[in-house]
Design an enzyme around this catalytic site. Sequence first.
Site, short mmCIF file in Angstrom:
data_model
loop_
_atom_site.label_atom_id
_atom_site.label_comp_id
_atom_site.label_asym_id
_atom_site.label_seq_id
_atom_site.Cartn_x
_atom_site.Cartn_y
_atom_site.Cartn_z
N HIS A 13 -3.24 6.78 3.51
CA HIS A 13 -3.68 5.53 2.87
C HIS A 13 -5.01 5.12 3.48
CE1 HIS A 13 -4.05 1.56 1.45
NE2 HIS A 13 -3.74 0.99 2.59
N CYS B 210 0.82 -1.22 0.00
CA CYS B 210 0.00 0.00 0.00
C CYS B 210 0.86 1.27 0.00
CB CYS B 210 -0.93 0.02 1.21
SG CYS B 210 -1.92 -1.46 1.35
N ASN C 33 -10.19 -0.37 0.61
CA ASN C 33 -8.73 -0.26 0.57
C ASN C 33 -8.24 -0.67 -0.82
OD1 ASN C 33 -5.98 -0.62 0.81
ND2 ASN C 33 -6.08 -1.75 2.76
O1 UT7 Z 1 -3.59 -1.72 3.83
C1 UT7 Z 1 -2.66 -1.74 4.85
C2 UT7 Z 1 -2.62 -2.99 5.63
N1 UT7 Z 1 -3.83 -3.34 6.29
C3 UT7 Z 1 -4.24 -2.72 7.42
O2 UT7 Z 1 -3.67 -1.76 7.85
C4 UT7 Z 1 -5.39 -3.36 8.14
C5 UT7 Z 1 -5.27 -3.08 9.60
N2 UT7 Z 1 -6.28 -3.76 10.40
C6 UT7 Z 1 -7.60 -3.44 10.37
O3 UT7 Z 1 -8.01 -2.55 9.66
C7 UT7 Z 1 -8.51 -4.16 11.35
O4 UT7 Z 1 -7.71 -4.96 12.22
C8 UT7 Z 1 -9.56 -5.07 10.66
C9 UT7 Z 1 -10.62 -4.21 10.02
C10 UT7 Z 1 -8.91 -5.96 9.62
C11 UT7 Z 1 -10.25 -5.95 11.70
O5 UT7 Z 1 -10.81 -5.14 12.75
P1 UT7 Z 1 -10.55 -5.50 14.28
O6 UT7 Z 1 -11.33 -4.55 15.06
O7 UT7 Z 1 -9.05 -5.53 14.47
O8 UT7 Z 1 -11.18 -6.92 14.40
P2 UT7 Z 1 -10.49 -8.30 14.82
O9 UT7 Z 1 -9.61 -8.80 13.71
O10 UT7 Z 1 -9.88 -8.17 16.17
O11 UT7 Z 1 -11.75 -9.22 14.90
C12 UT7 Z 1 -12.79 -8.98 15.86
C13 UT7 Z 1 -13.92 -9.96 15.63
C14 UT7 Z 1 -13.46 -11.40 15.49
O12 UT7 Z 1 -14.42 -12.23 16.12
P3 UT7 Z 1 -14.16 -12.81 17.61
O13 UT7 Z 1 -12.91 -13.58 17.52
O14 UT7 Z 1 -14.06 -11.59 18.47
O15 UT7 Z 1 -15.39 -13.61 17.84
C15 UT7 Z 1 -13.49 -11.65 14.01
O16 UT7 Z 1 -13.68 -13.01 13.69
O17 UT7 Z 1 -14.58 -9.65 14.40
C16 UT7 Z 1 -14.68 -10.84 13.61
N3 UT7 Z 1 -14.69 -10.46 12.20
C17 UT7 Z 1 -15.81 -10.16 11.53
N4 UT7 Z 1 -17.11 -10.14 11.89
C18 UT7 Z 1 -18.01 -9.76 10.96
C19 UT7 Z 1 -13.63 -10.33 11.36
N5 UT7 Z 1 -14.05 -9.95 10.15
C20 UT7 Z 1 -15.41 -9.85 10.22
C21 UT7 Z 1 -16.39 -9.49 9.29
N6 UT7 Z 1 -17.68 -9.46 9.70
N7 UT7 Z 1 -16.10 -9.15 8.01
#
Ligand code: UT7
Length: 333
Positions: free
Chosen positions: A260, A119, A290
């Site tokens: 970004h 990115c 993204n």
């Molecule tokens: O482009 C540059 C590189 N990328 C980034 O910079 C991405 C950086 N990270 C992020 O933007 C965030 O970490 C995400 C948007 C990817 C995820 O958000 P989060 O608040 O960090 O969520 P998490 O990964 O900690 O997941 C929380 C919960 C999990 O469930 P449990 O384990 O708490 O039951 C996931 O399984 O959310 C669940 N989850 C979803 N639920 C509904 C993950 N994806 C989804 C989804 N819909 N699409």
Amino acid sequence: MAGRSHLKRTQIVGTGSAVPEKVLTNFDLEKMVDTSDEWIRVRTGIQRRHIADEKTTSATLASEAAQKALKDAGLSAQDVDFILVATVTPDMPFPATGCLVQESLGATKAAAMDLSAGCSGFIYALSLADALIRSGNGENILVIGVETLSKIIDWTDRNTCVLFGDGAGAVVLTPTEEEGRGLIASHARSDGSLGALLMLPGGGSKNPTSLHTVEQRMHFIKMNGHDLFRPAILSMVEAALCVLQKAGLNSEQVDLLIPHQANLRIIDAVAKKLKLPREKVYVNLDEYGNTSAASIPIALDEAKRKGVIRPDNLVLMVAFGAGLTWGAALLRV
Ligand code: UT7
């Protein structure tokens, strides 16, 4: 990477962007994986993303954006001497997507190549093009950030498929001797030790494509978003402060931050740490998701067209992504 003591400086004289027509909403995704519009909006800020059809490739989107940027600059393809394409989704490993764009534009006097820095690719490419221009090795350089991430997304993986979109943004760079205008400073860094947090493991020399790699779905993006979240904020803030320091400026002097577009919560945290109010931060990830290397040049083009960027504005661009890579560039319009 950029210094400030040379007579010649790089200025952006044209911008352009292109996104596929087809739109995929959060509600569409609700029908595909176990997710909800609310989760996606609250956790990321994304509402829609544009998705390429079968015929649309990174090269076709990049060419469309480049044509618009050349038109905006009042230049023809024959004027271009270098085409630098930042992408992690080239049409194929080789020939370079840059060469496909060169052919499609008819830029017969141009060198062309690709650059892979996730990115941060657009910021990296901008820094390199700036070095070419300041050293007298480029007159009219096309820098393009483009992705067709939809083609490497696992549409059964809710952790990744809700996040990404397709698109291209292009800029035309030329030298200027006008004092105080153009690219003022840039900065880029990497940390390969965290590379496994965001990768496409299959299809390269480590895991050449085979029945096994396909069965293991190694040709799709793998991301540990949770562990990327903090490094994303810290590194973007570091890069932003570094270019401001190089330029002898402070964040209060910034008119517009173009970060970004990965996650609204990351953008808000970066802006807060830089003490920039929301109205000075350009956000369009609600519409595009993204788009990796394309996100900053699409936003730059859009902000210019909407009149959000005005003459003499100081624009701070900052990125973070796979590699890990990060970087920033400071521009006086
Ligand atoms: O482009 C540059 C590189 N990328 C980034 O910079 C991405 C950086 N990270 C992020 O933007 C965030 O970490 C995400 C948007 C990817 C995820 O958000 P989060 O608040 O960090 O969520 P998490 O990964 O900690 O997941 C929380 C919960 C999990 O469930 P449990 O384990 O708490 O039951 C996931 O399984 O959310 C669940 N989850 C979803 N639920 C509904 C993950 N994806 C989804 C989804 N819909 N699409």
